[in-house]
Design an enzyme around this catalytic site. Structure first.
Site, PDB file in Angstrom:
ATOM      1  N   GLU A   1       2.420   6.788   9.112  1.00 29.69           N
ATOM      2  CA  GLU A   1       2.420   5.720  10.121  1.00 29.69           C
ATOM      3  C   GLU A   1       3.833   5.549  10.679  1.00 29.69           C
ATOM      4  O   GLU A   1       4.798   5.642   9.934  1.00 29.69           O
ATOM      5  CB  GLU A   1       2.046   4.379   9.478  1.00 29.69           C
ATOM      6  CG  GLU A   1       0.668   4.315   8.887  1.00 29.69           C
ATOM      7  CD  GLU A   1       0.454   3.140   7.937  1.00 29.69           C
ATOM      8  OE1 GLU A   1      -0.694   2.723   7.804  1.00 29.69           O
ATOM      9  OE2 GLU A   1       1.422   2.656   7.320  1.00 29.69           O
TER      10      GLU A   1
ATOM     11  N   GLN B   1       0.797  -1.223   0.000  1.00 32.64           N
ATOM     12  CA  GLN B   1       0.000   0.000   0.000  1.00 32.64           C
ATOM     13  C   GLN B   1       0.825   1.266   0.000  1.00 32.64           C
ATOM     14  O   GLN B   1       2.018   1.251   0.310  1.00 32.64           O
ATOM     15  CB  GLN B   1      -0.961  -0.004   1.185  1.00 32.64           C
ATOM     16  CG  GLN B   1      -0.326  -0.411   2.496  1.00 32.64           C
ATOM     17  CD  GLN B   1      -1.374  -0.520   3.582  1.00 32.64           C
ATOM     18  OE1 GLN B   1      -1.503   0.392   4.406  1.00 32.64           O
ATOM     19  NE2 GLN B   1      -2.124  -1.605   3.620  1.00 32.64           N
TER      20      GLN B   1
ATOM     21  N   HIS C   1       0.123   5.593   0.960  1.00 35.19           N
ATOM     22  CA  HIS C   1      -0.819   6.575   1.492  1.00 35.19           C
ATOM     23  C   HIS C   1      -0.543   7.932   0.858  1.00 35.19           C
ATOM     24  O   HIS C   1       0.621   8.290   0.659  1.00 35.19           O
ATOM     25  CB  HIS C   1      -0.698   6.653   3.013  1.00 35.19           C
ATOM     26  CG  HIS C   1      -0.834   5.316   3.668  1.00 35.19           C
ATOM     27  ND1 HIS C   1      -1.980   4.565   3.556  1.00 35.19           N
ATOM     28  CD2 HIS C   1       0.033   4.568   4.388  1.00 35.19           C
ATOM     29  CE1 HIS C   1      -1.807   3.427   4.213  1.00 35.19           C
ATOM     30  NE2 HIS C   1      -0.594   3.398   4.712  1.00 35.19           N
TER      31      HIS C   1
ATOM     32  N   ARG D   1      -3.922   0.722  -2.945  1.00 39.54           N
ATOM     33  CA  ARG D   1      -3.323  -0.608  -2.919  1.00 39.54           C
ATOM     34  C   ARG D   1      -2.493  -0.875  -4.160  1.00 39.54           C
ATOM     35  O   ARG D   1      -2.787  -0.363  -5.245  1.00 39.54           O
ATOM     36  CB  ARG D   1      -4.405  -1.663  -2.740  1.00 39.54           C
ATOM     37  CG  ARG D   1      -4.949  -1.582  -1.340  1.00 39.54           C
ATOM     38  CD  ARG D   1      -6.065  -2.533  -1.042  1.00 39.54           C
ATOM     39  NE  ARG D   1      -6.930  -1.919  -0.048  1.00 39.54           N
ATOM     40  CZ  ARG D   1      -6.712  -1.949   1.255  1.00 39.54           C
ATOM     41  NH1 ARG D   1      -5.684  -2.605   1.756  1.00 39.54           N
ATOM     42  NH2 ARG D   1      -7.518  -1.338   2.091  1.00 39.54           N
TER      43      ARG D   1
ATOM     44  N   HIS E   1       4.696   0.166   0.885  1.00 40.53           N
ATOM     45  CA  HIS E   1       5.129  -0.703   1.981  1.00 40.53           C
ATOM     46  C   HIS E   1       4.148  -1.843   2.169  1.00 40.53           C
ATOM     47  O   HIS E   1       2.993  -1.763   1.743  1.00 40.53           O
ATOM     48  CB  HIS E   1       5.272   0.098   3.280  1.00 40.53           C
ATOM     49  CG  HIS E   1       4.017   0.811   3.688  1.00 40.53           C
ATOM     50  ND1 HIS E   1       3.678   2.049   3.166  1.00 40.53           N
ATOM     51  CD2 HIS E   1       3.013   0.474   4.524  1.00 40.53           C
ATOM     52  CE1 HIS E   1       2.514   2.425   3.677  1.00 40.53           C
ATOM     53  NE2 HIS E   1       2.078   1.488   4.502  1.00 40.53           N
TER      54      HIS E   1
HETATM   55 ZN   LIG Z   1       0.243   1.635   5.591  1.00 38.58          ZN
END
Ligand SMILES: [Zn+2]
EC number: 5.3.1.8
Length: 408
Positions: free
Chosen positions: A138, A101, A103, A286, A267
């Site tokens: 994240e 994925q 972001h 994705r 990642h």
């Molecule tokens: Zn992620």
């Protein structure tokens, strides 16, 4: 008068990729049904909020409590900037690898959300890319002795060597040498499924054989490719995410080491247990290892398609000899610190912004400046309101993770 510190209980997510033992053990749950326990969420997500456990044992929603008392629970500053608790703290137990994925940045999330709203795509449609207007950086810290993940593209030399040394992929080498990494990645992401199957079928078979005969380690892409297929009888519709396993850095974090995933870095978590802290968002593009929708054009726009050297965060003491260490991230939504010691000790500090503390190992007693105590056992957590001085007491071995908003 309201309390300053609240004991809270999170929500378990039983995604199929989760492990069976780690989270049940942490939470002292007997997993008699052998259900996968993938994630444990601590925060005030609208749909999966944590609950406050009151002294009489009854529960109220942390989300509702924050909505009703925003300035008391968030501080004026955090409320005016974010309007909500801006982070979500999780424990993950990854048994089967997750999808690859990416972001989006905050600006792109806002733009993408508005475009999809204007196009009339329902918020829960499977092909919807942007479910909110927020970015989703994240940070994670390994709880297991090893945590394995894919993180960004590896060096051009390493990719060239992989293509040259992997017979089934060597057909891609001229394209890569002439037109570069972007062209290579776009090509494999846009290939017809029949061509993906043709290119990868023999390779997957070969990796299965090599893994079964002990010729691979977890630092080899082939080990993870084989893991994906070792329990399936037939190779149909081979996931194009396989290519990324050969193109990305395979990172092994040791217990206590962390990594930050900024916008645009592709990642995927491969295996292990971690603590993860993120901005409150569901925006995920994705890129493979998933039966879910892949919007290749949108993905290519938001992916950093260039080599990245993974930067491992070691956790640095906030002051000399402090039991509290920080995993510094370049975002204003959240910060993650670890508090750890052995033996009997008291630690005094102050929460400037809302904090959540989770006891990963050992338990502790926390006392606010009115003298009120809360006992937090291993696996339990507390929510601390802003501008609260507090003391933590513990004997034995204690490891706590603290999520908070950096002082703005
Ligand atoms: Zn992620």
């Amino acid at each position: 008068m309201q309390d300053k510190i609240y004991k809270i209980k999170g929500k378990v997510q039983h995604y199929a990729w989760g492990g069976y033992d780690f989270i049940p053990h942490l939470l002292s749950i007997h997993n008699a049904e052998h259900k996968p326990y993938a994630e444990y969420w601590l925060g005030a997500h609208a749909l999966h909020t944590s609950e406050i456990i009151l002294d009489d044992g009854s529960c109220i929603s942390l989300y509702d409590f924050i909505q009703a008392n925003p300035e008391f629970t968030l501080s004026n500053k955090v409320f005016s900037v974010f309007g909500e608790l801006p982070f979500l703290l999780k424990v993950l137990d990854v048994r089967e690898m997750l999808s690859i994925q990416v972001h989006p940045t905050k600006a792109n999330a806002l733009k993408g959300f508005e475009n999809e709203e204007n196009a009339g795509i329902p918020i829960n449609a499977p092909h919807r890319n942007y479910r909110d207007k927020n970015h989703k950086p994240e940070v994670m810290v390994a709880l297991s002795d090893e945590f394995w993940l894919l993180h960004g593209f590896k060096s051009l030399n390493a990719i060239e060597a992989t293509l040259a040394n992997t017979t089934e992929l060597s057909i891609l080498l001229p394209l890569f040498k002439k037109q570069g990494l972007k062209a290579l990645y776009q090509f494999v992401m846009e290939m017809e499924q029949a061509d993906v199957n043709a290119m990868l079928h023999t390779l997957v078979r070969k990796e299965l054989h090599k893994k079964a005969t002990g010729q691979l380690t977890k630092f080899d892409a082939g080990w993870w490719v084989a893991k994906l297929f070792e329990n399936s009888d037939e190779l149909k519709n081979i996931d194009r995410g396989i290519f990324s396993i050969y193109f990305f850095n395979i990172v092994c974090l040791k217990k206590g080491e962390g990594i930050f995933q900024q916008a645009g870095v592709p990642h995927a978590y491969l295996e292990g247990q971690n603590v993860e802290l993120m901005a409150n968002s569901d925006n995920v593009l994705r890129a493979g290892l998933t039966p879910k929708h892949i919007d290749v054009a949108e993905l290519l726009k938001h992916t950093i398609i260039e080599p990245i050297i993974p930067e491992v965060l070691l956790g640095k003491p906030i002051t000399l000899h402090s039991p509290e260490s920080e995993y510094r991230c370049p975002v204003s939504d959240f910060a993650l610190n670890k508090i750890q010691w052995q033996g009997t000790k008291q630690y005094e500090t102050v929460a400037a912004t809302p904090e959540i503390i989770l006891a990963v190992e050992g338990g502790f007693i926390i006392q606010d400046n009115t003298g009120k105590n809360k006992v937090i056992k291993q696996g339990e957590a507390c929510f601390i309101t802003p501008n609260t001085e507090y003391k933590i007491n513990s004997s034995g071995s204690v490891q706590l993770f603290k999520a908070f908003v950096p002082v703005l």
